[in-house]
Design an enzyme around this catalytic site. Sequence first.
Site, PDB file in Angstrom:
ATOM      1  N   ILE A 103       0.832  -1.193   0.000  1.00 29.53           N
ATOM      2  CA  ILE A 103       0.000   0.000   0.000  1.00 29.53           C
ATOM      3  C   ILE A 103       0.869   1.247   0.000  1.00 29.53           C
ATOM      4  O   ILE A 103       1.994   1.244   0.495  1.00 29.53           O
ATOM      5  CB  ILE A 103      -0.949   0.009   1.219  1.00 29.53           C
ATOM      6  CG1 ILE A 103      -0.145  -0.118   2.506  1.00 29.53           C
ATOM      7  CG2 ILE A 103      -1.949  -1.121   1.093  1.00 29.53           C
ATOM      8  CD1 ILE A 103      -1.016  -0.182   3.728  1.00 29.53           C
ATOM      9  N   CYS A 104       0.305   2.296  -0.572  1.00 27.31           N
ATOM     10  CA  CYS A 104       1.019   3.559  -0.733  1.00 27.31           C
ATOM     11  C   CYS A 104       0.617   4.497   0.403  1.00 27.31           C
ATOM     12  O   CYS A 104      -0.522   4.947   0.476  1.00 27.31           O
ATOM     13  CB  CYS A 104       0.673   4.176  -2.076  1.00 27.31           C
ATOM     14  SG  CYS A 104       1.277   5.837  -2.265  1.00 27.31           S
ATOM     15  N   LEU A 105       1.570   4.775   1.291  1.00 21.78           N
ATOM     16  CA  LEU A 105       1.330   5.691   2.404  1.00 21.78           C
ATOM     17  C   LEU A 105       2.585   6.523   2.605  1.00 21.78           C
ATOM     18  O   LEU A 105       3.662   6.164   2.137  1.00 21.78           O
ATOM     19  CB  LEU A 105       1.030   4.915   3.697  1.00 21.78           C
ATOM     20  CG  LEU A 105      -0.256   4.104   3.747  1.00 21.78           C
ATOM     21  CD1 LEU A 105      -0.268   3.254   5.004  1.00 21.78           C
ATOM     22  CD2 LEU A 105      -1.468   5.017   3.710  1.00 21.78           C
ATOM     23  N   LEU A 111      -2.283   4.423  -4.697  1.00 22.76           N
ATOM     24  CA  LEU A 111      -1.956   3.054  -5.069  1.00 22.76           C
ATOM     25  C   LEU A 111      -2.334   2.093  -3.960  1.00 22.76           C
ATOM     26  O   LEU A 111      -2.084   2.351  -2.781  1.00 22.76           O
ATOM     27  CB  LEU A 111      -0.456   2.935  -5.360  1.00 22.76           C
ATOM     28  CG  LEU A 111       0.011   3.523  -6.685  1.00 22.76           C
ATOM     29  CD1 LEU A 111       1.518   3.418  -6.785  1.00 22.76           C
ATOM     30  CD2 LEU A 111      -0.644   2.818  -7.851  1.00 22.76           C
TER      31      LEU A 111
END
Lengths: 308, 231
Positions: free
Chosen positions: A91-93, A128
Site C-alpha cells: 500500500i502507498c502511504l 496506489l
Amino acid sequence: MADKYNLKNPAVKRILQELKEMNSNPSDDFMSLPLEENIFEWQFAIRGPRDTEFEGGIYHGRIQLPSEYPFKPPSFMLLTPNGRFETQTKICLSISNHHPEHWQPSWSVRTALVALIAFMPTNPNGALGSLDYKKEERRTLAVKSREAPPKFGTPERQKLIDEIHEYMVSKAPPVPQPSASEASEENPRNEEAETHANSLNPESLTAGEVILDQEVDGIVEEQEEVLANANPAGVEASREVQPSVSRYEVLQKSDTRVQNPKPETRVQKPDDRLFTLAAIGLTIAIVVLLLKKFIKSTQHGALFSDGS
Amino acid sequence: MASGFGESTGRSPPSPSYFNNNNNNDAANFECNICFELAQDPIITLCGHLFCWPCLYKWLHFHSQSRECPVCKALVEEEKLVPLYGRGKSSTDPRSKSIPGDNIPHRPAGQRPETAPPPETNHFHQHGFGFMGGLGGFAPPPMATTRFGNFALSAAFGGFIPSLFNFQLHGFHDAAMYGGGAGFPHGFANTFHGVHAHGFPLRTHQGQQDYYLKKLLLFVVLCVVLAFIWQ
C-alpha cells in the site's frame, strides 16, 4: 534466542529494541510479531478504528523492514479484505517505502500501525493499493474478518497469524450493530484522533507517551500532506520560514586570542617607561656631577698657576 | 487465550533487562531517537532532539534529502549541534564503536563562550601604584647642582613626578571601570585578570628593579659626597 541474530547490525539492534518495548507495553489496538527465522519479516494485526464502519474488524497484514532500517521505510501489505486497502499488494502511504522522502527514522513499527489505524477511514483519493468500498460493504467485511484469520505464507507464518488472531479477538470488542444516525464525515476523524490518544495513555509510560504524541502528530501531518494537494505549498512555505530563524553569533576563540595580547603590552609599557625615565634621570645626574667636578678641578689649577 | 499470550511472550528473544520500570522510564529520556538505545556520543539539535552522533551523521549525510531533524523535520545545521559531555570516558578505541566499519568523523565540538570576567581587585593595584609613587620620591635629590638652586629645583621636579604618576593611576583606573563593556574592553578585563594572576611575579620584578635603582642611587650619592669633599 538472541544469539541467532547479528547483534552488531544496527538495524537488528533497533528491531530488537522495538520488539522489547512492544512486549513491555502491549496495546489493545494492534499486535505485531517478527518471524523467527527472519527478524525483518513481521506479521501484524490491527483493530478497526472506533466509531467507524471498520469498528470491530481485525485486519491482518505483513511488514517488510529494509536492511537499512530505520534509515529506510518499511513496506506494508494487508492480507484481510477490508474495503479500504487492497490485499496482497503493497500500500502507498507516507509511512511506507512508496515515499522514502517522507520517512522519519524516529518512527517505528508501533507508530506505523497507529497511523495505519488512523488511515482506515480516510478518503483514498485514488492512491496506489487503495479501495473505496461502501460503508455497508466495509462493515460486512469487518464482521467477516473476525471469524477466521487469512491464509498466507508458510506454516510457520500461518501459526504466527493464528496466534495474533487469537490475541486480537480476545482484546477487540465485537462489531457493533449499525445505528440509525450516522456521524458526519468530519466528526469521526476528530473522535478517532481523541480515541487513539486516550487509548494509548494508560498503556504507555510517561516518556513513551510524550514520544508517541510527537510521532503521531508528525504522521497525522503526513496524512494531511498526502490527502490535500494544497498542503505541499504549505509545507514549502513552512520550510522557507525555517531558515529565517535568527542566528546567535558567538565570539570565536581566535578573535579572543588576538585581542588578549594587546592589552598586556599596553599594561607593561607604563612600567617600562617609568623605569626608563628613572634610569635616564640618574644618568643625567651622574653626568652633571662629573662636569661639576671637572670645572672645580680647572679652577684649582688656575689658582695654583697664579701662585707660581 | 492466556496460554496464547504466554506463548507469544515466550517467542520474543530474551533481552538483558537490568532495570525496573522506573529506570527504564528514566533511561528513555537519554535514548537516541534513531537506534532507541542509550545515546553513544550524544548530540542535541537546536530543536532539542537527542541522537547518537553516528546515527545522526548517517541520516544527514547518506539518507536525508533535505537535512531535516529525524523527529520533527526542522532544519539541522551541523555547526549548531551541541554535544553532551557526561562523566563517562570518551571512547577513543575504534573497535569499541558500535559501527566499526564506517568512517564517521568526530562529533562537532561545543561552542564555548568566553570566560566569565573575574571579580575586580582594585585594592592590589592601588597599593602597587602607591609603591611606584614612593619610588618616584627618590628621584629629585640627585638632580641638585647648587644649594639655593637645589631646593627650588628639587621642589619643582618632585612636584612634576607625582603628578605624572597620578595621571597614570587615574588612566588605569578608568580603563578598569570600562572592563565590562564591549568586546575590546572585555579583552582588556581578561588581561586585568592576567595581571592579577601574576601579582607575585610582578612584585618580585619590582623588587629587583628597586634593588638595582637603589644601588645606582647609592653610587650617585657617593659621587656627590666625593665632589663636596674635593671642593
